[in-house]
Design a protein around this motif. Structure first.
Motif, PDB file in Angstrom:
ATOM      1  N   THR A 207       0.815  -1.222   0.000  1.00  0.00           N
ATOM      2  CA  THR A 207       0.000   0.000   0.000  1.00  0.00           C
ATOM      3  C   THR A 207       0.846   1.269   0.000  1.00  0.00           C
ATOM      4  O   THR A 207       0.296   2.366   0.081  1.00  0.00           O
ATOM      5  CB  THR A 207      -0.951   0.023   1.217  1.00  0.00           C
ATOM      6  OG1 THR A 207      -0.194   0.218   2.422  1.00  0.00           O
ATOM      7  CG2 THR A 207      -1.759  -1.252   1.309  1.00  0.00           C
ATOM      8  N   MET A 258      -1.736  -0.559  -3.700  1.00  0.00           N
ATOM      9  CA  MET A 258      -3.103  -0.927  -3.356  1.00  0.00           C
ATOM     10  C   MET A 258      -3.680   0.064  -2.349  1.00  0.00           C
ATOM     11  O   MET A 258      -2.943   0.670  -1.572  1.00  0.00           O
ATOM     12  CB  MET A 258      -3.130  -2.334  -2.732  1.00  0.00           C
ATOM     13  CG  MET A 258      -2.702  -3.442  -3.646  1.00  0.00           C
ATOM     14  SD  MET A 258      -2.754  -5.037  -2.775  1.00  0.00           S
ATOM     15  CE  MET A 258      -2.184  -6.129  -4.080  1.00  0.00           C
ATOM     16  N   LYS A 259      -4.993   0.198  -2.374  1.00  0.00           N
ATOM     17  CA  LYS A 259      -5.654   0.994  -1.351  1.00  0.00           C
ATOM     18  C   LYS A 259      -5.542   0.285  -0.009  1.00  0.00           C
ATOM     19  O   LYS A 259      -5.686  -0.942   0.065  1.00  0.00           O
ATOM     20  CB  LYS A 259      -7.123   1.212  -1.703  1.00  0.00           C
ATOM     21  CG  LYS A 259      -7.336   2.116  -2.907  1.00  0.00           C
ATOM     22  CD  LYS A 259      -8.816   2.361  -3.149  1.00  0.00           C
ATOM     23  CE  LYS A 259      -9.013   3.305  -4.331  1.00  0.00           C
ATOM     24  NZ  LYS A 259     -10.462   3.554  -4.590  1.00  0.00           N
ATOM     25  N   ASP A 263     -11.068  -5.156   0.384  1.00  0.00           N
ATOM     26  CA  ASP A 263     -11.851  -5.093  -0.842  1.00  0.00           C
ATOM     27  C   ASP A 263     -13.304  -5.472  -0.563  1.00  0.00           C
ATOM     28  O   ASP A 263     -13.702  -5.637   0.598  1.00  0.00           O
ATOM     29  CB  ASP A 263     -11.231  -5.970  -1.932  1.00  0.00           C
ATOM     30  CG  ASP A 263     -11.260  -7.459  -1.605  1.00  0.00           C
ATOM     31  OD1 ASP A 263     -11.937  -7.869  -0.627  1.00  0.00           O
ATOM     32  OD2 ASP A 263     -10.594  -8.238  -2.318  1.00  0.00           O
ATOM     33  N   GLU A 264     -14.098  -5.599  -1.618  1.00  0.00           N
ATOM     34  CA  GLU A 264     -15.528  -5.866  -1.438  1.00  0.00           C
ATOM     35  C   GLU A 264     -15.799  -7.197  -0.740  1.00  0.00           C
ATOM     36  O   GLU A 264     -16.839  -7.391  -0.116  1.00  0.00           O
ATOM     37  CB  GLU A 264     -16.254  -5.829  -2.784  1.00  0.00           C
ATOM     38  CG  GLU A 264     -15.781  -6.841  -3.817  1.00  0.00           C
ATOM     39  CD  GLU A 264     -14.529  -6.399  -4.565  1.00  0.00           C
ATOM     40  OE1 GLU A 264     -14.049  -7.191  -5.403  1.00  0.00           O
ATOM     41  OE2 GLU A 264     -14.020  -5.279  -4.307  1.00  0.00           O
ATOM     42  N   SER A 265     -14.836  -8.133  -0.808  1.00  0.00           N
ATOM     43  CA  SER A 265     -15.005  -9.419  -0.128  1.00  0.00           C
ATOM     44  C   SER A 265     -14.503  -9.383   1.309  1.00  0.00           C
ATOM     45  O   SER A 265     -14.653 -10.358   2.046  1.00  0.00           O
ATOM     46  CB  SER A 265     -14.259 -10.515  -0.892  1.00  0.00           C
ATOM     47  OG  SER A 265     -12.849 -10.365  -0.743  1.00  0.00           O
ATOM     48  N   PRO A 269      -5.319  -5.817   2.173  1.00  0.00           N
ATOM     49  CA  PRO A 269      -4.358  -5.640   1.072  1.00  0.00           C
ATOM     50  C   PRO A 269      -3.311  -6.735   0.974  1.00  0.00           C
ATOM     51  O   PRO A 269      -3.008  -7.208  -0.125  1.00  0.00           O
ATOM     52  CB  PRO A 269      -3.729  -4.277   1.377  1.00  0.00           C
ATOM     53  CG  PRO A 269      -4.780  -3.538   2.134  1.00  0.00           C
ATOM     54  CD  PRO A 269      -5.488  -4.578   2.962  1.00  0.00           C
ATOM     55  N   ARG A 272      -4.699  -9.749  -0.709  1.00  0.00           N
ATOM     56  CA  ARG A 272      -4.792  -9.612  -2.162  1.00  0.00           C
ATOM     57  C   ARG A 272      -3.411  -9.734  -2.797  1.00  0.00           C
ATOM     58  O   ARG A 272      -3.247 -10.337  -3.868  1.00  0.00           O
ATOM     59  CB  ARG A 272      -5.429  -8.266  -2.531  1.00  0.00           C
ATOM     60  CG  ARG A 272      -6.820  -8.069  -1.954  1.00  0.00           C
ATOM     61  CD  ARG A 272      -7.574  -6.944  -2.631  1.00  0.00           C
ATOM     62  NE  ARG A 272      -6.971  -5.633  -2.490  1.00  0.00           N
ATOM     63  CZ  ARG A 272      -7.135  -4.828  -1.437  1.00  0.00           C
ATOM     64  NH1 ARG A 272      -7.873  -5.240  -0.409  1.00  0.00           N
ATOM     65  NH2 ARG A 272      -6.580  -3.637  -1.409  1.00  0.00           N
TER      66      ARG A 272
END
Length: 350
Positions: A207, A258-259, A263-265, A269, A272
């Motif tokens: 990140t 990465m943010k 994430d949506e799930s 980070p 992912r």
């Protein structure tokens, strides 16, 4: 000069070679031809193999079918001179409240995976530190749950290897899982150490612009020192016989970063990062993994090295040539050991 680690056994996770279109048989053939001695059997590969074998979708809890498929996978490995060293990745098992539906589900899943291990004749169950929320994260509870799982494995002489996942909610670092393993106090519980999980958790960060941890304004020199102290502690305090195997991979530098949010799930980070950005060593990564390998070997460990990579660029690099990839993975392993050996010579340890 002969490598002092030349007899270190080598494995690869079945999920780390090929693409969804490649069969388990193709993966096994490539690893066998490249001279690997064993595989880590990944549950998704087993489930896909079972679905192909039976000509229908096999559910993750259809343990009767999965056990039959595991026996077939074992025979396939036998024919190609490979052992099934590990069944993986078992996760989100520990910490659920007693009597809760989630704990009941976790125990039922554990019993099913133990059956699969028996059918596959897999010696080790790899358990990743939980990334669930809503658990009791106390050391005592986590250790008690793992001890219960180890007791389920013990009658058949099987072992539990607990791995720190660097995005975990409770035990993201090697010190954390080692504390829990010590508290569990079972002869068949040890560690799965991982170059990515530790270097990526203690030094790297997907990140940030630099690709390394910057929390609290830490400088690169301070971060390097902290990482070096951690590795010295590992080498000094973890007994070699409590390291069951070492997984090896690197990580790509992520640009743009990465943010720093799930994430949506709900995946964090580093989770992912782990799933798609982990190449072979010397194949585009940047983490300080060689010092981690040095620290593990400094404990006296000479057990199983296993390649576990998740390379989202696999197809553009290797296409359908699984043998080329498997051969390169073995050469990477040999290069890694050569580099460690050369450093030992330069520092007067040999």
């Amino acid at each position: 000069m002969a490598l002092p680690y030349s007899n270190v056994p080598l494995s690869m996770a079945s999920c780390s070679i090929g693409l969804p279109r490649h069969s388990l048989h193709q993966k096994i053939e490539a690893l066998s031809q490249a001279g690997f001695g064993s595989i880590e059997l990944s549950f998704p590969d087993l489930q896909t193999f079972a679905s192909s074998h039976f000509g229908r979708d096999i559910a993750a809890d259809d343990y009767d079918s999965l056990c039959l498929a595991a026996a077939q996978a074992r025979h396939l490995c036998d024919r190609h001179g490979l052992d099934i060293a590990v069944l993986q990745p078992f996760s989100n098992f520990e910490g659920w409240p007693r009597g809760s539906p989630r704990r009941d589900e976790a125990l039922a899943r554990a019993r099913g995976w133990v059956r699969i291990m028996d059918a596959a004749d897999a010696g080790i169950l790899q358990v990743g530190s939980t990334d669930s929320v809503g658990i009791d994260g106390s050391v005592g509870t986590l250790a008690a749950d793992l001890a219960e799982l180890a007791d389920m494995l013990a009658p058949a002489g099987r072992r539990l290897a607990y791995e720190n996942w660097c995005w975990a909610t409770r035990a993201p670092a090697w010190r954390d899982v080692w504390e829990i393993v010590r508290e569990a106090d079972r002869p068949n519980i040890g560690l799965c150490l991982d170059t990515f999980q530790s270097a990526g958790g203690e030094w790297g960060d997907p990140t940030t612009e630099s690709g390394r941890i910057e929390t609290g304004g830490v400088t690169e020199a301070e971060l390097d020192l902290s990482y070096r102290i951690s590795l010295q502690e590992l080498a000094r305090t973890v007994p070699a016989d409590k390291i069951y195997f070492l997984q090896v991979s690197d990580a790509y530098y992520v640009s743009p970063p990465m943010k720093d949010e799930p994430d949506e799930s709900g995946l964090r980070p580093r989770g992912r990062w782990s799933h798609d950005y982990r190449p072979l060593p010397y194949d585009g990564g940047y983490l300080p993994i060689v010092p981690f390998v040095e620290a593990v070997l400094a404990t006296g460990f000479r057990g199983l090295f296993s390649i576990e990579v998740f390379d989202g660029r696999f197809e553009q690099k290797y296409g359908d040539n699984l043998f080329w990839f498997a051969r390169k993975a073995k050469e990477t392993h040999q290069r890694l050991l050569r580099e460690v050996n050369e450093k030992r010579v330069l520092t007067g340890l040999e």
